[in-house]
Design a protein around this motif. Structure first.
Motif, PDB file in Angstrom:
ATOM      1  N   LEU A 151     -64.536 -30.499  30.879  1.00  0.00           N
ATOM      2  CA  LEU A 151     -65.288 -31.744  30.927  1.00  0.00           C
ATOM      3  C   LEU A 151     -66.739 -31.449  31.305  1.00  0.00           C
ATOM      4  O   LEU A 151     -67.011 -30.539  32.086  1.00  0.00           O
ATOM      5  N   SER A 152     -67.633 -32.257  30.761  1.00  0.00           N
ATOM      6  CA  SER A 152     -69.049 -32.123  31.074  1.00  0.00           C
ATOM      7  C   SER A 152     -69.578 -33.413  31.675  1.00  0.00           C
ATOM      8  O   SER A 152     -69.156 -34.502  31.282  1.00  0.00           O
ATOM      9  N   CYS A 153     -70.506 -33.265  32.579  1.00  0.00           N
ATOM     10  CA  CYS A 153     -71.201 -34.395  33.195  1.00  0.00           C
ATOM     11  C   CYS A 153     -72.683 -34.095  33.123  1.00  0.00           C
ATOM     12  O   CYS A 153     -73.166 -33.159  33.771  1.00  0.00           O
ATOM     13  N   VAL A 154     -73.393 -34.863  32.321  1.00  0.00           N
ATOM     14  CA  VAL A 154     -74.824 -34.636  32.130  1.00  0.00           C
ATOM     15  C   VAL A 154     -75.599 -35.711  32.876  1.00  0.00           C
ATOM     16  O   VAL A 154     -75.340 -36.910  32.725  1.00  0.00           O
ATOM     17  N   VAL A 155     -76.545 -35.264  33.671  1.00  0.00           N
ATOM     18  CA  VAL A 155     -77.365 -36.171  34.473  1.00  0.00           C
ATOM     19  C   VAL A 155     -78.729 -36.337  33.805  1.00  0.00           C
ATOM     20  O   VAL A 155     -79.353 -35.344  33.400  1.00  0.00           O
ATOM     21  N   SER A 156     -79.174 -37.559  33.696  1.00  0.00           N
ATOM     22  CA  SER A 156     -80.461 -37.826  33.074  1.00  0.00           C
ATOM     23  C   SER A 156     -81.153 -38.970  33.804  1.00  0.00           C
ATOM     24  O   SER A 156     -80.598 -39.558  34.721  1.00  0.00           O
ATOM     25  N   GLY A 157     -82.358 -39.260  33.371  1.00  0.00           N
ATOM     26  CA  GLY A 157     -83.104 -40.339  33.999  1.00  0.00           C
ATOM     27  C   GLY A 157     -84.376 -39.828  34.634  1.00  0.00           C
ATOM     28  O   GLY A 157     -84.569 -38.632  34.838  1.00  0.00           O
ATOM     29  N   THR A 158     -85.227 -40.765  34.972  1.00  0.00           N
ATOM     30  CA  THR A 158     -86.563 -40.408  35.433  1.00  0.00           C
ATOM     31  C   THR A 158     -86.556 -39.637  36.741  1.00  0.00           C
ATOM     32  O   THR A 158     -87.444 -38.840  36.990  1.00  0.00           O
ATOM     33  N   MET A 159     -85.588 -39.831  37.570  1.00  0.00           N
ATOM     34  CA  MET A 159     -85.536 -39.135  38.856  1.00  0.00           C
ATOM     35  C   MET A 159     -84.643 -37.904  38.839  1.00  0.00           C
ATOM     36  O   MET A 159     -84.566 -37.171  39.823  1.00  0.00           O
ATOM     37  N   SER A 160     -83.993 -37.655  37.724  1.00  0.00           N
ATOM     38  CA  SER A 160     -82.974 -36.611  37.702  1.00  0.00           C
ATOM     39  C   SER A 160     -83.541 -35.212  37.918  1.00  0.00           C
ATOM     40  O   SER A 160     -82.876 -34.352  38.498  1.00  0.00           O
ATOM     41  N   GLU A 161     -84.742 -34.983  37.447  1.00  0.00           N
ATOM     42  CA  GLU A 161     -85.327 -33.639  37.584  1.00  0.00           C
ATOM     43  C   GLU A 161     -85.436 -33.232  39.044  1.00  0.00           C
ATOM     44  O   GLU A 161     -85.265 -32.066  39.399  1.00  0.00           O
ATOM     45  N   ARG A 162     -85.745 -34.184  39.877  1.00  0.00           N
ATOM     46  CA  ARG A 162     -85.896 -33.881  41.299  1.00  0.00           C
ATOM     47  C   ARG A 162     -84.586 -34.033  42.051  1.00  0.00           C
ATOM     48  O   ARG A 162     -84.308 -33.279  42.985  1.00  0.00           O
TER      49      ARG A 162
ATOM     50  N   ASP B 135     -51.835 -34.737  35.198  1.00  0.00           N
ATOM     51  CA  ASP B 135     -53.301 -34.687  35.188  1.00  0.00           C
ATOM     52  C   ASP B 135     -53.894 -35.778  34.295  1.00  0.00           C
ATOM     53  O   ASP B 135     -55.118 -35.950  34.255  1.00  0.00           O
ATOM     54  N   THR B 136     -53.052 -36.487  33.587  1.00  0.00           N
ATOM     55  CA  THR B 136     -53.515 -37.574  32.732  1.00  0.00           C
ATOM     56  C   THR B 136     -54.219 -38.635  33.566  1.00  0.00           C
ATOM     57  O   THR B 136     -53.669 -39.149  34.535  1.00  0.00           O
ATOM     58  N   ALA B 137     -55.469 -38.929  33.186  1.00  0.00           N
ATOM     59  CA  ALA B 137     -56.274 -39.877  33.955  1.00  0.00           C
ATOM     60  C   ALA B 137     -57.631 -40.050  33.280  1.00  0.00           C
ATOM     61  O   ALA B 137     -57.970 -39.319  32.348  1.00  0.00           O
ATOM     62  N   ARG B 138     -58.378 -41.005  33.789  1.00  0.00           N
ATOM     63  CA  ARG B 138     -59.795 -41.096  33.413  1.00  0.00           C
ATOM     64  C   ARG B 138     -60.582 -40.314  34.453  1.00  0.00           C
ATOM     65  O   ARG B 138     -60.467 -40.581  35.652  1.00  0.00           O
ATOM     66  N   TYR B 139     -61.388 -39.394  33.995  1.00  0.00           N
ATOM     67  CA  TYR B 139     -62.159 -38.524  34.871  1.00  0.00           C
ATOM     68  C   TYR B 139     -63.618 -38.987  34.875  1.00  0.00           C
ATOM     69  O   TYR B 139     -64.219 -39.177  33.814  1.00  0.00           O
ATOM     70  N   SER B 140     -64.147 -39.138  36.068  1.00  0.00           N
ATOM     71  CA  SER B 140     -65.533 -39.603  36.213  1.00  0.00           C
ATOM     72  C   SER B 140     -66.287 -38.688  37.164  1.00  0.00           C
ATOM     73  O   SER B 140     -65.713 -38.156  38.112  1.00  0.00           O
TER      74      SER B 140
ATOM     75  N   VAL C 170     -74.015 -42.871  42.105  1.00  0.00           N
ATOM     76  CA  VAL C 170     -74.097 -43.311  40.708  1.00  0.00           C
ATOM     77  C   VAL C 170     -72.923 -42.704  39.943  1.00  0.00           C
ATOM     78  O   VAL C 170     -72.650 -41.507  40.081  1.00  0.00           O
ATOM     79  N   TRP C 171     -72.272 -43.524  39.150  1.00  0.00           N
ATOM     80  CA  TRP C 171     -71.077 -43.104  38.417  1.00  0.00           C
ATOM     81  C   TRP C 171     -71.316 -43.156  36.919  1.00  0.00           C
ATOM     82  O   TRP C 171     -72.033 -44.028  36.413  1.00  0.00           O
ATOM     83  N   GLY C 172     -70.644 -42.213  36.240  1.00  0.00           N
ATOM     84  CA  GLY C 172     -70.583 -42.310  34.798  1.00  0.00           C
ATOM     85  C   GLY C 172     -69.434 -43.220  34.398  1.00  0.00           C
ATOM     86  O   GLY C 172     -68.691 -43.711  35.259  1.00  0.00           O
ATOM     87  N   GLN C 173     -69.284 -43.431  33.107  1.00  0.00           N
ATOM     88  CA  GLN C 173     -68.222 -44.309  32.628  1.00  0.00           C
ATOM     89  C   GLN C 173     -66.897 -43.590  32.500  1.00  0.00           C
ATOM     90  O   GLN C 173     -65.845 -44.246  32.373  1.00  0.00           O
ATOM     91  N   GLY C 174     -66.926 -42.284  32.547  1.00  0.00           N
ATOM     92  CA  GLY C 174     -65.696 -41.527  32.535  1.00  0.00           C
ATOM     93  C   GLY C 174     -65.290 -41.056  31.154  1.00  0.00           C
ATOM     94  O   GLY C 174     -65.801 -41.511  30.136  1.00  0.00           O
ATOM     95  N   THR C 175     -64.345 -40.131  31.174  1.00  0.00           N
ATOM     96  CA  THR C 175     -63.775 -39.606  29.933  1.00  0.00           C
ATOM     97  C   THR C 175     -62.275 -39.472  30.132  1.00  0.00           C
ATOM     98  O   THR C 175     -61.821 -39.036  31.185  1.00  0.00           O
ATOM     99  N   ARG C 176     -61.543 -39.860  29.136  1.00  0.00           N
ATOM    100  CA  ARG C 176     -60.084 -39.941  29.282  1.00  0.00           C
ATOM    101  C   ARG C 176     -59.449 -38.605  28.927  1.00  0.00           C
ATOM    102  O   ARG C 176     -59.766 -38.009  27.891  1.00  0.00           O
ATOM    103  N   VAL C 177     -58.536 -38.176  29.780  1.00  0.00           N
ATOM    104  CA  VAL C 177     -57.750 -36.960  29.536  1.00  0.00           C
ATOM    105  C   VAL C 177     -56.281 -37.362  29.467  1.00  0.00           C
ATOM    106  O   VAL C 177     -55.770 -38.002  30.387  1.00  0.00           O
TER     107      VAL C 177
END
Length: 114
Positions: free
Chosen positions: A19-30, A92-97, A103-110
């Motif tokens: 699974l990948s979690c990508v962080v973005s947004g104007t403050m993310s660099e810092r 292990d079946t679940a929604r992973y966030s 701050v939360w992402g919307q998740g990805t289903r496994v």
């Protein structure tokens, strides 16, 4: 800050997913280099539970169910956190966030099923 998860899907028992979690947004660099990131999962009808955490300097912690099977890593250049999951089980079946600084992402289903 925004978090977007990906990489979920259907896998057979004993299979693997990353699974990948990508962080973005104007403050993310810092914020990203200085923040811990956590992966949680929520099975259907159950509460959300912590799976793994990685600190800003790379210290990792795992739930008992994840130890020895899951690996959490981070890539500062890509502002991403990964959860490599092996020896997957039906439970292990679940929604992973992922979450960072509340701050939360919307998740990805496994789904682990034969």
């Amino acid at each position: 800050v925004h978090l977007v998860e990906s990489g979920g899907g259907l896998v057979q028992p004993e299979g693997s997913l990353t699974l990948s979690c990508v962080v973005s947004g104007t403050m993310s660099e810092r914020l990203f280099p200085n923040s811990a990131v956590e992966w949680y999962r929520r099975p259907a009808g159950k509460e959300r539970v912590l799976v793994a955490k990685i600190s800003s300097w790379g210290k990792t912690t795992y739930s008992d169910s994840a130890k020895g099977r899951f690996t959490i890593t981070r890539d500062s250049a890509k502002k991403s956190v990964y959860l490599q999951m092996t020896q997957l089980k039906p439970e292990d079946t679940a929604r992973y966030s992922c979450t960072m600084l509340g701050v939360w992402g919307q998740g990805t289903r496994v789904t682990v099923s034969s």
